[in-house]
Design a protein around this motif. Structure first.
Motif, PDB file in Angstrom:
ATOM      1  N   ALA A 182       0.818  -1.214   0.000  1.00 54.23           N
ATOM      2  CA  ALA A 182       0.000   0.000   0.000  1.00 54.23           C
ATOM      3  C   ALA A 182       0.852   1.264   0.000  1.00 54.23           C
ATOM      4  CB  ALA A 182      -0.938  -0.013   1.199  1.00 54.23           C
ATOM      5  N   THR A 183       1.793   1.355   0.944  1.00 56.15           N
ATOM      6  CA  THR A 183       2.501   2.632   1.123  1.00 56.15           C
ATOM      7  C   THR A 183       4.009   2.481   1.258  1.00 56.15           C
ATOM      8  OG1 THR A 183       2.317   2.500   3.521  1.00 56.15           O
ATOM      9  CG2 THR A 183       0.514   3.607   2.350  1.00 56.15           C
ATOM     10  N   GLY A 184       4.539   1.305   1.030  1.00 59.04           N
ATOM     11  CA  GLY A 184       5.965   1.100   1.227  1.00 59.04           C
ATOM     12  C   GLY A 184       6.245   0.541   2.619  1.00 59.04           C
TER      13      GLY A 184
ATOM     14  N   TYR B  89       6.641   1.926   5.599  1.00 59.44           N
ATOM     15  CA  TYR B  89       7.669   2.567   6.415  1.00 59.44           C
ATOM     16  C   TYR B  89       7.092   3.022   7.745  1.00 59.44           C
ATOM     17  CZ  TYR B  89       9.925   2.531   1.913  1.00 59.44           C
ATOM     18  OH  TYR B  89      10.448   2.126   0.738  1.00 59.44           O
ATOM     19  N   ALA B  90       7.941   2.988   8.782  1.00 63.12           N
ATOM     20  CA  ALA B  90       7.507   3.415  10.107  1.00 63.12           C
ATOM     21  C   ALA B  90       7.075   4.881  10.046  1.00 63.12           C
ATOM     22  CB  ALA B  90       8.647   3.230  11.107  1.00 63.12           C
ATOM     23  N   LEU B  91       7.775   5.663   9.264  1.00 73.34           N
ATOM     24  CA  LEU B  91       7.416   7.053   9.049  1.00 73.34           C
ATOM     25  C   LEU B  91       6.263   7.056   8.046  1.00 73.34           C
ATOM     26  CD1 LEU B  91       8.933   9.612  10.051  1.00 73.34           C
ATOM     27  CD2 LEU B  91       9.979   9.727   7.808  1.00 73.34           C
TER      28      LEU B  91
ATOM     29  N   THR C 266       4.499   8.656   5.985  1.00 73.62           N
ATOM     30  CA  THR C 266       4.292   9.901   5.233  1.00 73.62           C
ATOM     31  C   THR C 266       3.617   9.676   3.885  1.00 73.62           C
ATOM     32  OG1 THR C 266       6.540   9.646   4.433  1.00 73.62           O
ATOM     33  CG2 THR C 266       6.192  11.181   6.245  1.00 73.62           C
ATOM     34  N   TYR C 267       3.491   8.426   3.473  1.00 76.37           N
ATOM     35  CA  TYR C 267       2.972   8.185   2.120  1.00 76.37           C
ATOM     36  C   TYR C 267       1.502   7.775   2.110  1.00 76.37           C
ATOM     37  CZ  TYR C 267       7.831   8.195   0.435  1.00 76.37           C
ATOM     38  OH  TYR C 267       9.104   8.538   0.108  1.00 76.37           O
TER      39      TYR C 267
ATOM     40  N   TYR D 208      -0.570   8.798  -0.737  1.00 75.92           N
ATOM     41  CA  TYR D 208      -0.260   8.273  -2.071  1.00 75.92           C
ATOM     42  C   TYR D 208      -0.549   6.772  -2.179  1.00 75.92           C
ATOM     43  CZ  TYR D 208       2.569  12.495  -1.696  1.00 75.92           C
ATOM     44  OH  TYR D 208       2.997  13.770  -1.476  1.00 75.92           O
ATOM     45  N   ALA D 209      -1.194   6.210  -1.163  1.00 72.62           N
ATOM     46  CA  ALA D 209      -1.328   4.754  -1.052  1.00 72.62           C
ATOM     47  C   ALA D 209      -1.852   4.109  -2.339  1.00 72.62           C
ATOM     48  CB  ALA D 209      -2.250   4.401   0.110  1.00 72.62           C
ATOM     49  N   ARG D 210      -1.287   2.951  -2.672  1.00 73.18           N
ATOM     50  CA  ARG D 210      -1.730   2.219  -3.869  1.00 73.18           C
ATOM     51  C   ARG D 210      -2.966   1.393  -3.577  1.00 73.18           C
ATOM     52  NH1 ARG D 210       3.572  -0.483  -6.454  1.00 73.18           N
ATOM     53  NH2 ARG D 210       3.785  -1.404  -4.386  1.00 73.18           N
TER      54      ARG D 210
ATOM     55  N   LEU E 259       9.346  -2.453  -5.674  1.00 76.28           N
ATOM     56  CA  LEU E 259       9.835  -1.169  -5.167  1.00 76.28           C
ATOM     57  C   LEU E 259      10.592  -0.413  -6.249  1.00 76.28           C
ATOM     58  CD1 LEU E 259      10.136   0.721  -2.745  1.00 76.28           C
ATOM     59  CD2 LEU E 259      12.313  -0.372  -2.260  1.00 76.28           C
ATOM     60  N   ILE E 260      11.391  -1.126  -7.020  1.00 74.20           N
ATOM     61  CA  ILE E 260      12.008  -0.475  -8.177  1.00 74.20           C
ATOM     62  C   ILE E 260      11.571  -1.217  -9.428  1.00 74.20           C
ATOM     63  CG2 ILE E 260      13.988   0.552  -7.026  1.00 74.20           C
ATOM     64  CD1 ILE E 260      15.650  -1.765  -7.810  1.00 74.20           C
TER      65      ILE E 260
END
Lengths: 241, 846
Positions: B459-461, B463-465, B467-468, B471-473, B736-737
């Protein structure tokens, strides 16, 4: 189970430079990728690309959101080491036009603290052609100081003393059949191209065609970034990608 | 299981019976067994040697079922609509081959059955048509199943499937493709609850693993023994293979893998047989051996070359010539390990060590596809240690022992890809998806926490932070279901599907040499020879010569994605592409070799030269014990060496070498370097290691303590290029890439985000990120072989024997000869740069 537990310590920088003469001015090249100009008490960094991660995330590619923090930390490190009275950011400081707007409040505060008590110049770049939103500092397309001119992209037939970024120079050398590739400064003594300072930025080999016309063929040197030192090579010693 | 069923109609319908009889055959027991399994609506694993009619056996139940269900008018009730059977193979070529092979029975029996392939090569109009008018039998690959499952129309096409046939299952399940397929099977079972599976496999060490892979698991069952299993059908017997080890009068080499000494012998063998398959372990060995064989090919025997980086056209040509019986020998790599049916091969030659007993058995199975005649094989060891390894493999073959790797734990990067694929097909309930995924054997132990973390990553990568979020998928649609936030992400998924991440490759094009003509620019045009890894080309400077596609080539230039080369006149290539043995020695064979070494009574089976060598070792130093570790120290040319013999494969030894040097450094022993092969590890330095041990300043038990897998490993991993390469693979699979797509590379390299940079940032700021965890799991099983290193360190605890010598021991010679062939890592990079720069200073000042 993951072995990645300990956070690595923040890298400290020593204010030790590789001094060279650029169009008659003495400047210091630092292994962080920054340029130090002692006569003007000025520190120059290029291509910070703040908020590159979030720029990708907007398109659904979720790169780690730590690039801004890491680049800021590195920037704080060199500013701490040199304590300059003027900082010039040579363009592409933000990865896109809305980058400065997206900058999270904590980072905005960190950046503002770094700017306290010094002159700060944002040179515009192709990624950030407009002034950053609600940040201190002056925004201009280029700036002239003493014998040097600072702009983002190198200009054709520029007068001696041009300092620029944009190209993200990197160089490769080979020895014993192995090769090592690193970001680098590139200069012919008249023009200086700085490496990208941002942590999520790649590099373009100085022997790539995009560089043709910038320097006399084979008539320039690079200073590859190493740990605690720079590695100088003349262009003839380099290899293409 | 009885083939005869008293009740009910005969297993083999009359028209099938007649077809078998018309060919002078009769149905074999295992073929009838599979029909009975089908009648009982069960799934089955068929284990059979090649030549047993495995494929036909797998398809028979589907063919008889389809024959009994006539095609009705479209729309009529009870009519056959949709796909009846899916056949999945690891190789595209195999799907095409099977389509051809099925024609005989289908036409011979007069069946009205449509069979179609669907692979990456299938044109898009045909794929569209297949969704509207599905074939009865679909022959395809794991990636295509994932693609079909990622779209609503594709899911519809796969709904109601009765049978899935999995070919070469033993090869599929050992890779991430097997994970992807397991997830696909779990989804298929939800779409078609009556689905049965049939797995076709070569002999494996743990048949129960494959039987469990084929059927739905209950998810909560922690006990291996209590897994649900498919029925097992085995074809026993077949004649035992006739294997010999090449006996040579030549001096046996101390090291290397080229087997140059044996080339005249191999040529003689080829001359005496109809068609030989000559297997080697790596592409560069194939090139070198092919060259050497042609060097002695006075009779111009048609000998060809086949490996994975050759141009596809050229490979197909070789395969066609082989099928037509026009070749006497093919030098090949594992590119021919699987599949295509050649028929006429009467000998397999395995050059170099087989590295695993099961691998050898599968290669030998390539010869003589009639199971009642013995397969013939000759093993050609390329050095002295390989003699012992071949001997061990031979013993294992005679005893019928297997050492196929254990089943994998499902990878998290593959899971991430699958979850995005599911979302592409439509909104999903996380609870239901979690339950479905746990029915797949490789994921039956997946924890809810890891599942949720993987969903968050998609969904968002993750990450603990956080911030995304905006932009969630994946977005919650209000009633607990997750849906794709934008259709463009489905497009992203389709470009990224699959688990095979190729190393960046460059095309190799033959041009006229610059050196020969005048100073004209390199000409265009010229033949495409194949593809080569970018890292290899990175090492070359114009004028360097190397072996590729069976020729010595001169490197001219790189133009965009192509490497320009010309024919070189050189006798020997300047740059060898040395990679050592590609497969690590199997644990099973390693143990056999250790046992053989420790027991002089067993040496009578070894050639005289090898016996003498071991005898000298016993005299001058000591023999490694089967359950311990022999450590030798000796001085040589102003340096001090430490050599040990764990026999645990090059990968584990390399990791051990990295960790030992770090420790020795801390202990002030000033190590300078190390080198590893499959059998031994040598470390050298400035300090007298032997004296340090003797004086108690260096404890071997402390040096080899298992705790090196903690902090030392952590510190080293930060810089390890192997780890970075593993991370790149995981990042691509997890999405991710983005994959590098041909033609898109020109967009400027400075804007692409390098996986190395992401790795550094992630490691520093979120060391417990799920993608780093996936990378670590991969590395532990694969490139770094950390799990095996752990076993090694536990095995030798308090069983280390030290022998101080005044010179190199006989057993140490092979590994000592490898010095100088190793690549540089980490800190050595800085040293290399410093040295190169200092050279320049000397040049300028001198």
């Amino acid at each position: 189970m993951s072995p990645f537990t300990a956070q690595q310590p923040v890298r400290r920088f020593a204010p030790v430079c590789h001094d060279i003469s650029l169009a008659g001015e003495l400047v210091g090249l630092h292994d962080s990728g920054a340029l130090w100009w002692p006569d003007e008490d000025t520190l120059v960094v290029s291509d910070l690309h703040f908020e590159k991660g979030s720029s990708y995330a907007r398109r659904g590619v979720m790169l780690p959101p730590y690039d801004t923090a890491a680049t800021l930390e590195k920037l704080a490190g060199v500013i701490d080491a040199f304590d300059p009275s003027r900082v010039i950011a040579l363009g592409d400081s933000f990865h896109d036009t809305n980058g400065s707007d997206r900058l999270p409040a904590t980072y905005r505060a960190m950046l503002t603290t770094l700017q306290l008590g010094r002159e700060w110049i944002w040179i515009t770049g192709n990624h950030d052609p407009v002034a950053p939103v609600s940040l201190c500092g002056e925004t201009m397309e280029e700036v002239r100081l003493a014998g040097l001119v600072f702009r983002h992209e190198p200009e054709e037939d520029a007068a001696p003393g041009e300092v620029c970024g944009h190209l993200h120079p990197a160089a490769r050398i080979r020895r014993y059949g192995r090769s090592v590739r690193r970001p680098c400064f590139a200069t012919d003594g008249q023009r200086m191209v700085l490496p990208a300072f941002g942590v999520l930025t790649g590099g373009l080999n100085v022997l790539d065609e995009a560089w043709s016309g910038l320097f006399p063929p084979r008539g320039f040197s690079v200073f590859m970034l190493g740990e605690g030192r720079l590695y100088p090579f003349t262009a003839s010693r380099l290899v293409a990608d | 299981m009885g083939a005869m069923d008293a009740a009910g109609p005969p297993l083999l319908p009359p028209e099938f019976q007649r077809w078998f009889e018309s060919r002078g055959w009769q149905a074999r027991a295992h073929q009838l067994d599979l029909l009975e399994v089908a009648r009982n609506r069960r799934s089955a694993l068929l284990i059979a040697p090649t030549g047993a009619g495995k494929t036909l056996a797998g398809f028979l139940p589907s063919l008889t079922d389809l024959a009994a269900t006539p095609r009705a008018k479209p729309g009529a009730a009870g009519s056959r609509r949709g796909v009846h059977t899916i056949y999945i193979s690891p190789l595209k070529a195999l799907a095409v081959d099977i389509a051809r092979n099925l024609e005989a029975p289908v036409e011979g029996i007069g069946l009205d059955i449509r069979i179609e392939t669907r692979t990456g090569d299938t044109p898009s109009h045909k794929r569209q048509r297949q969704k509207k008018i599905p074939p009865d039998i679909l022959l395809t690959t794991p990636e295509q199943i994932a693609l079909l499952l990622s779209d609503a129309q594709g899911r519809e096409m796969l709904t109601g499937v009765k049978t899935v046939i999995l070919d070469e299952l033993h090869a599929l399940v050992t890779s991430k493709r097997g994970d992807l397929l397991a997830l696909g099977l779990a989804a298929l079972r939800r779409l078609s609850p009556q689905l049965r599976t049939i797995g076709l496999s070569a002999t494996v060490a743990e048949p129960d693993d494959l039987r469990a892979y084929l059927v739905e698991q209950s998810g909560d069952e922690p006990d291996r023994e209590a897994r649900n299993l498919a029925d097992l059908v085995t074809v026993s017997g077949g004649a035992a293979p006739d294997i010999t080890i090449l006996d040579t009068d030549e001096r046996l080499p101390w090291s290397g893998h080229s087997a140059r000494h044996a080339v005249p012998d191999i040529y003689e063998i080829i001359r005496k047989h109809r068609t030989s398959l000559v297997f080697v372990n790596t592409r560069s060995q194939a090139e070198a051996l092919f060259q050497a064989l042609w060097h002695v090919n006075d009779e111009n025997l048609p000998i060809a070359l086949h490996h994975g980086s050759l141009d596809v056209g050229q490979r197909r040509k070789v395969e066609a010539a082989m099928a037509a019986g026009a070749l006497r020998a093919i030098v090949c790599t594992s590119s021919l390990d699987l599949g295509i049916d050649w028929g006429d091969v009467d000998l397999v030659v395995n050059v170099g060590a087989p590295k695993g007993a099961s691998r050898l058995a599968q290669r030998i199975g390539r010869s003589n596809h009639r199971m009642d005649e013995p397969s013939r094989a000759i093993l050609v060891p390329a050095n002295r240690f390989e003699v012992m390894e071949c001997q061990a493999a031979l013993a294992a073959s005679r005893a019928g022992e297997q050492d196929t790797p254990p089943l994998r734990t499902g990878a998290l990067d593959v899971l991430a890809q699958h979850i995005l694929g599911v979302a592409c097909a439509g909104p999903f309930l996380p609870d239901a998806l979690f339950d479905e995924i746990r029915t797949a054997e490789p994921y039956r132990h997946l924890t809810r926490r890891d599942f949720d973390r993987t969903v968050a990553f998609v969904a968002t990568g993750g990450y603990a932070l956080r911030t995304y979020e905006r932009y969630a998928r994946l977005k919650d649609d209000g009633d607990g279901r997750l849906r794709l936030a934008h259709p463009s992400f489905a497009q992203q998924y389709r470009l990224n599907v699959g688990t095979i991440v190729e190393a960046p490759m460059l095309k190799v094009r033959l041009v006229r040499s610059k050196a020969e003509g005048r100073r004209t620019p390199v000409g265009r045009g010229g033949r495409m020879l194949g593809e080569i890894e970018e890292w290899f080309v990175d090492q070359l400077i114009p004028g360097d010569t190397f072996l590729f596609a069976g020729e010595i080539l001169r490197f001219e230039a790189i133009r965009e994605n192509e490497v320009y080369v010309s024919r070189a006149r050189a006798q020997a290539p300047k740059v060898p592409s040395y990679q050592g043995g590609k497969f690590p020695l199997s644990t099973f064979l390693a143990a056999s070799v250790r046992a053989m070494l420790a027991d002089p009574g067993s040496w009578s089976r070894l050639p005289g030269q090898v016996r003498d060598w071991l005898e000298l070792q016993r005299l001058h130093s000591a023999l490694p014990r089967a359950d311990g570790l022999l450590v030798e120290t000796f001085p040589r040319a102003n340096k001090h060496y430490l050599v040990c013999y764990p026999f645990d494969g090059r990968l584990a030894h390399q990791t051990l070498g990295m960790l030992l040097t770090r420790r020795l450094e801390r202990l002030g022993a000033r190590p300078l370097g190390f080198v590893a092969n499959d059998y031994a590890l040598a470390v050298w330095g400035m300090s007298d290691l032997g004296a340090m041990i003797a004086e108690g300043r260096l404890s071997l038990d402390g040096l080899f303590d298992e705790d090196m897998l903690g902090d030392d490993l952590d510190a080293w991993l930060a810089e390890s290029s192997l780890m970075k390469r593993t991370f790149r693979t995981c990042a691509v699979i997890a999405g991710l890439i983005e994959r590098r797509h041909p033609g898109k590379e020109k967009s400027g390299r400075q804007v692409t985000v390098s996986a190395d940079l992401i790795y550094d940032v992630l490691r520093r700021h979120e060391p417990d990120h799920i993608l780093l965890e996936a990378t670590w799991q991969d590395a532990a099983q694969g490139l770094l072989d950390i799990s095996r290193l752990g076993e090694l360190l536990r095995r030798i605890q308090c069983r280390i024997a030290h022998t101080a010598l005044d010179r190199v021991s006989p057993l140490a010679v092979p590994v000592m000869l490898e010095i100088g062939k190793e690549p540089v890592f980490g800190a050595a990079q800085e040293a290399l740069l410093g040295e190169a720069a200092d050279d320049l200073v000397r040049e300028a000042m001198g």
